[in-house]
Design a protein around this motif. Structure first.
Motif, PDB file in Angstrom:
ATOM      1  N   UNK A 116       0.833  -1.197   0.000  1.00 25.69           N
ATOM      2  CA  UNK A 116       0.000   0.000   0.000  1.00 25.69           C
ATOM      3  C   UNK A 116       0.866   1.244   0.000  1.00 25.69           C
ATOM      4  N   UNK A 117       1.907   1.208   0.833  1.00 28.87           N
ATOM      5  CA  UNK A 117       2.785   2.370   0.938  1.00 28.87           C
ATOM      6  C   UNK A 117       3.474   2.643  -0.401  1.00 28.87           C
ATOM      7  N   UNK A 118       4.013   1.595  -0.998  1.00 29.17           N
ATOM      8  CA  UNK A 118       4.713   1.793  -2.269  1.00 29.17           C
ATOM      9  C   UNK A 118       3.735   2.239  -3.348  1.00 29.17           C
ATOM     10  N   UNK A 119       2.580   1.585  -3.409  1.00 30.15           N
ATOM     11  CA  UNK A 119       1.577   1.961  -4.411  1.00 30.15           C
ATOM     12  C   UNK A 119       1.164   3.404  -4.251  1.00 30.15           C
ATOM     13  N   UNK A 120       0.858   3.792  -3.015  1.00 27.05           N
ATOM     14  CA  UNK A 120       0.428   5.156  -2.758  1.00 27.05           C
ATOM     15  C   UNK A 120       1.509   6.165  -3.108  1.00 27.05           C
ATOM     16  N   UNK A 121       2.732   5.887  -2.656  1.00 28.30           N
ATOM     17  CA  UNK A 121       3.813   6.842  -2.873  1.00 28.30           C
ATOM     18  C   UNK A 121       4.166   6.951  -4.357  1.00 28.30           C
ATOM     19  N   UNK A 122       4.231   5.822  -5.038  1.00 25.07           N
ATOM     20  CA  UNK A 122       4.535   5.856  -6.471  1.00 25.07           C
ATOM     21  C   UNK A 122       3.481   6.676  -7.209  1.00 25.07           C
ATOM     22  N   UNK A 123       2.243   6.512  -6.764  1.00 23.95           N
ATOM     23  CA  UNK A 123       1.165   7.215  -7.430  1.00 23.95           C
ATOM     24  C   UNK A 123       1.263   8.729  -7.211  1.00 23.95           C
ATOM     25  N   UNK A 124       1.694   9.142  -6.016  1.00 22.59           N
ATOM     26  CA  UNK A 124       1.850  10.591  -5.773  1.00 22.59           C
ATOM     27  C   UNK A 124       2.949  11.148  -6.674  1.00 22.59           C
ATOM     28  N   UNK A 125       4.046  10.370  -6.779  1.00 22.13           N
ATOM     29  CA  UNK A 125       5.149  10.819  -7.640  1.00 22.13           C
ATOM     30  C   UNK A 125       4.669  10.999  -9.073  1.00 22.13           C
ATOM     31  N   UNK A 126       3.962   9.975  -9.565  1.00 21.46           N
ATOM     32  CA  UNK A 126       3.452  10.058 -10.933  1.00 21.46           C
ATOM     33  C   UNK A 126       2.491  11.229 -11.071  1.00 21.46           C
ATOM     34  N   UNK A 127       1.652  11.396 -10.044  1.00 20.35           N
ATOM     35  CA  UNK A 127       0.675  12.496 -10.062  1.00 20.35           C
ATOM     36  C   UNK A 127       1.405  13.835 -10.192  1.00 20.35           C
ATOM     37  N   UNK A 128       2.468  13.991  -9.403  1.00 19.80           N
ATOM     38  CA  UNK A 128       3.198  15.255  -9.402  1.00 19.80           C
ATOM     39  C   UNK A 128       3.741  15.587 -10.790  1.00 19.80           C
ATOM     40  N   UNK A 129       4.251  14.557 -11.453  1.00 21.57           N
ATOM     41  CA  UNK A 129       4.922  14.863 -12.715  1.00 21.57           C
ATOM     42  C   UNK A 129       4.007  14.820 -13.933  1.00 21.57           C
ATOM     43  N   UNK A 130       3.030  13.934 -13.924  1.00 19.42           N
ATOM     44  CA  UNK A 130       2.244  13.836 -15.162  1.00 19.42           C
ATOM     45  C   UNK A 130       0.753  14.036 -14.991  1.00 19.42           C
ATOM     46  N   UNK A 131       0.328  14.517 -13.804  1.00 20.76           N
ATOM     47  CA  UNK A 131      -1.108  14.706 -13.605  1.00 20.76           C
ATOM     48  C   UNK A 131      -1.744  15.596 -14.677  1.00 20.76           C
TER      49      UNK A 131
END
Lengths: 500, 331, 171
Positions: A116-131
């Motif tokens: 969950x932690x990795x999924x959530x964190x990876x998703x925030x990173x992706x969100x930041x760059x390509x949202x």
């Protein structure tokens, strides 16, 4: 892209007041996640008045924390009690609970928390760059695309079963049938409502999941209460072993990406992501037969997927002003109450709110991981409680949760009925998993198909002509027709060589 | 046939927890003067999902009314069937003023046109405590749409439009307009305002009729273009947008919200409640809430409100009949 | 269930596999349910595939259910080695089924009392009855657990989370 606003968002997220509200949010979220039936949407609505007096950023940080915190908490009941509170944790219950029965509840929850932690964190990173770039993806999905997506989902449900294909299909068909209860989505005709408007809006998903899985399981165990309980072996460690980790890490990686992508789609994204992740893991596994009997990848993949999806479901809200699910709709209301309009202007007009909230999610995920790991030991000990005591306690919490969805006692009766159905299905060899997931996808499929037919004037070929739905149709044909045919052919060939 | 004894359930629900509480509290005289009202918290039922417009406005007015009422207002959501589930329960309960609920115009004026329910709640079963808001429906197109005005849209060969659901003001307003204009238009009901607006943003449909609250964020962001409002006069939030009436179509459809109690609640009790809510409507915070959520005030006495609701119901029914419309499939 | 893998001892309450008759019932029930739903669906307008009415999709799903049921019955009647077909796996009902029905009835009573007398008393009684009679805990344990669990539920749901459960004890 202007990164100074991203960085100043960190400054906002780390303000002591915001850290505090983040902690409050994720703790409350985790708590309601553990309590089946209490959903983040209702909790946020109840807490809205408290947020009037807060500063907007702090308010939204706390409310967002409740949402993704609930995803962590929901896993715990899915694994320990086989009681999924959210559509996205149904598949976690399948292998998670099987692991718990083998005495590996600790590692299962440990892997789930890390995934969950990795999924959530990876998703925030992706969100930041390509949202901003991906925001439009939500709009490329019209009724036609949802039709094909739901169809793919329903075929994937077929891969869930570990027993008879016919029985899985029958359970899925029953789920699809129950999903039609309520007013017709396009014409308002009452269907299977038996004259009561209690059923006019259909049956709530949580009632179905808690009834079939949770209550059904409790009733099933009650029948055999005299049987010496298979002593749950050693409780193991909360820390996953090397083997668990080796098996999980690629699943987590794949799940995170799947979750991020599908989470952007409003309506059904998170459920689809956990389902797709599970199906993919089962396909790529060396021994697919382990699935359903306690495969750690079946926990790791879907868990990282649903948390990644929970994070990326903020994208349509924050960048387009479209709430992707019920919780996002309440958050939309919360932002409006604060005088902030979620939508395309949010990022430029309120960068402190946007990046403050986004970056607080790193903190929130870290807090959740830190909260989960020590709590796992506590929760696992729950399994040591005698079933004679644990069962009634679970039942009461479930009943109160069922009531609280609509503050309606009718829903409790409905859940009891579904619990008996779940028990009967168990005895007759049907699995509840396909039922529950088909139930979720059924309404999406029917309503989207009928909307498409209206839009296309009844022309079925439009499904293949539109670029996105056409691609999805190709995926559907490939996975449902081509791959199984190839497999059968190959299997025959191996058989022949074996005979030769 | 029916496995769930609804009558029994409703009868069971009739005795509210608070009534039970009152039975336990043995304080004061047996029948203290009515003017004592309220002696304890008043249960304010919102028959809609948490987080929606109906829920938000209820929580806003409840917060503002607590001080003038001198007691707290406990907001409870009891959603189902556009409010019918909750209101039926309200009617099954005691008419002592301790149970009140939010109600909406569409349940009385539009839902009956789409859904055939012989046991439907009618407005005469209720007493209107106070009226709250008037929310206009607006017809919007995508910002990139070739249609600049209502005339452009109505000149099109065929139109696909999204509505927020069956038996909603969104559906009624759009159907009346397009049928009145005599053009080939297809109604595509979605599941609520958000999904209808999403379909328009993705240009799956040509137009959407939805409430101001559901469309204004996108209008202000320049993503959607309003081309007509379905109110009698122009909306204060969209001064430049003509009404459908101005364009020659007699289509006036809006959503109005108000607070009700069972019809036989004592006059004095109802008076206390009405006064408290009237004072609450003057609050600055409530005013700001209306402003932020694009809601107009609808503040009339309960006789006028009742007249408006029954007239609207008759008028909509006649319009639908004349135009030969079918909102749903049932009625 | 996964217990099936546990070593099979012929204990009184071991889950025993159901026979051919039960396997046939497992297919007959979906057929009956599907037929009933199809009958109701016919009462709604069907429309056509490109212009579906309210009854079409329920009819399609009901037909699917019937087809699956037929397949299950066929497998149950025709399998050469009955146990080999996964579709034939069922579990016979035991005396314990009575306890299951009693529990469901208790829950139904609980749900009907809930809104009438508040949640405290029904919760206390349900917990006590379940602990004592279904869980076979001692009188003392049952009473202690029932009282403390009701108190915790009250504190958690009503005081802590502000969930509007009907209750008679107010602070």
């Amino acid at each position: 892209m202007d990164f100074s606003t991203v960085l100043s968002g960190f400054a906002v997220a780390f303000e002591p007041q915001n850290l505090l509200f983040c902690l409050i949010g994720v703790t409350v979220g985790m708590l309601i996640g553990v309590l089946p039936g209490l959903g983040p949407a209702a909790t946020i609505a109840i807490l809205l008045p408290i947020t009037y007096t807060l500063e907007p950023t702090a308010a939204v940080i706390m409310l967002a924390g409740i949402f993704y915190g609930a995803q962590y908490g929901g896993t715990i009941t899915s694994v320990l009690l086989r009681m999924p509170g959210e559509a996205s944790t149904v598949v976690t219950a399948l292998d998670g609970h099987a692991l718990a029965r083998k005495g590996e509840a600790g590692p299962a929850l440990g892997v789930a928390a890390i995934a969950s932690f990795i999924g959530g964190t990876a998703s925030i990173l992706l969100l930041t760059f390509i949202a901003p770039a991906l925001a439009g993806a939500a709009l490329a999905f019209g009724p036609a695309e949802y039709t094909v997506l739901a169809l793919i989902g329903i075929f994937l449900v077929g891969t869930l079963g570990s027993g008879s294909l016919w029985k899985s299909a029958a359970a899925a068909a029953l789920g699809l049938l129950i999903a039609t209860v309520g007013l017709d989505p396009l014409l308002g005709t009452p269907r299977f409502t038996f004259g009561t408007d209690q059923l006019a809006d259909g049956i709530d998903f949580t009632i179905v999941a808690m009834g079939l899985f949770g209550v059904g399981e409790i009733l099933y165990n009650l029948e055999h209460r005299d049987r010496p309980q298979p002593a749950v072996p050693s409780f193991g460690r909360a820390v996953p072993s090397r083997l668990h980790w080796l098996r999980s890490r690629m699943a987590i990686l794949r799940g995170s990406v799947t979750g991020f992508v599908l989470g952007i789609l409003p309506g059904g994204g998170a459920t689809m992501s956990s389902l797709v992740s599970y199906a993919v893991e089962k396909r790529v596994a060396k021994e697919p037969s382990r699935f359903g009997k306690g495969a750690i990848e079946g926990v790791a993949g879907p868990e990282s997927a649903n948390n990644a999806a929970a994070t990326s479901s903020f994208i349509p809200l924050l960048t387009l002003g479209i709430p992707a699910n019920a919780t996002m709709a309440v958050l939309f209301g919360a932002l409006m109450l604060q005088g902030i309009t979620p939508g395309p202007g949010l990022m430029s007009e309120h960068p402190d709110v946007f990046w403050g909230v986004v970056n607080s999610m790193y903190v929130g995920n870290l807090l959740l991981l830190a909260l989960s790991i020590p709590l796992i030991g506590v929760f696992v000990r729950m399994l040591k409680v005698r079933p004679g005591i644990l069962a009634p306690l679970t039942v009461v919490i479930t009943m109160l949760g069922a009531y609280s969805i609509r503050n309606n006692a009718f829903d409790m009766l409905l859940m009891i009925g579904l619990g008996l159905l779940g028990y009967g299905m168990c005895k007759l060899g049907f699995e509840p998993g396909p039922f529950v997931l088909a139930f979720v996808l059924g309404s999406l499929l029917e309503a989207s198909f009928r909307r498409s037919m209206r839009l296309f004037g009844g022309d079925l070929t439009e499904f293949v002509q539109r670029p996105v739905s056409g691609t999805l149709v190709a995926v559907l044909v490939l996975t449902v027709v081509v791959v199984p045919v190839l497999r059968t052919v190959r299997a025959r060939q191996t058989e022949r060589t074996a005979v030769d | 046939m029916n496995p769930f004894p609804r009558r029994g359930l409703l009868a069971a629900a009739a005795v509210s927890p608070f009534a039970a509480l009152a039975a336990c509290q043995v304080q004061g005289g047996a029948d203290a003067a009515e003017s004592d009202f309220p002696k304890r918290a008043v249960d304010f039922m919102v028959p809609f999902d948490p987080g929606g417009s109906g829920d938000l406005i209820s929580r806003a007015i409840a917060k503002a009314a607590e001080e003038p009422l001198g007691q707290s207002l406990a907001v409870t959501n009891k959603p189902g069937a556009n409010g019918a589930v909750g209101l039926k329960e309200l009617l099954a309960g005691k008419a002592d003023g301790y149970s009140i609920a939010l109600a909406v115009k569409s349940l009385f004026a539009i839902t009956p046109l789409a859904v055939d329910d012989p046991e439907a709640v009618i407005i005469d079963d209720l007493r209107i405590i106070t009226t709250l808001t008037n929310e206009a429906y607006v017809l919007v197109v995508h910002a990139d749409s070739p249609y600049q005005t209502l005339e452009d849209l109505l000149a099109a060969d065929s139109v696909n439009y999204a509505t927020t659901g069956v038996g909603t003001g969104s559906q009624l307003s759009a159907q009346l307009l397009f049928t009145g204009a005599g053009i080939d238009a297809t109604d595509v009901p979605f599941d609520g305002g958000a999904s209808a607006v999403t379909a328009l943003l993705g240009q799956e449909v040509d137009a959407v009729s939805a409430s101001l609250a559901e469309t204004m964020p996108q209008v202000e962001a320049g993503e959607l273009r309003p081309i007509a409002v379905f109110s009698e006069e122009r909306s204060p939030f969209l001064q430049d947008v003509p009404t459908a009436v101005e364009a020659g179509f007699d289509v006036v459809v809006d959503q109005r919200r108000f607070i009700v109690a069972p019809a036989d609640v004592p006059d004095e009790t109802a008076g206390v409640l009405s006064l408290a809510f009237e004072e609450a409507r003057e609050g600055a915070e409530y005013g700001q809430f209306l402003q932020d959520n694009y809601m107009d005030r609808w503040e009339v006495d309960n006789l006028e409100a009742k007249t408006h609701l029954s007239e609207a119901a008759a008028e909509y029914a006649a319009l639908v009949e004349d135009a030969g419309l079918q909102l749903g499939d049932g009625a | 269930m996964s217990d099936a893998e546990a070593p099979q001892e012929e204990g009184a309450d071991e889950p025993r596999a159901g026979g051919r008759a039960q396997a046939v019932v497992a297919g007959a029930l979906p057929i009956a349910l599907g037929a009933f739903a199809a009958w109701l669906a016919f009462g709604l307008k069907l429309g056509s595939l490109t212009d579906p009415g309210p009854g079409l999709w329920p009819l399609v799903v009901a037909a699917l259910l019937v087809a699956c049921g037929v397949a299950i019955v066929v497998v149950a009647l025709s399998a050469k080695v009955f146990e080999a077909a996964p579709a034939n796996r069922t579990e016979s009902f035991t005396r314990g089924t009575g306890a299951v029905l009693a529990a469901a009835a208790a829950l139904a009573v609980y749900a009907s009392l809930f809104e009438v007398v508040g949640f405290e008393l029904p919760t206390l009684l349900l917990l006590f009855a379940w602990l004592r009679f279904l869980g076979r805990e001692s009188w003392l344990t049952s009473a202690a657990v029932a009282v403390s669990a009701t108190a915790v539920a009250y504190a958690l749901f009503i005081l802590g989370l502000g969930v509007p459960l009907p209750h008679i004890i107010a602070f």
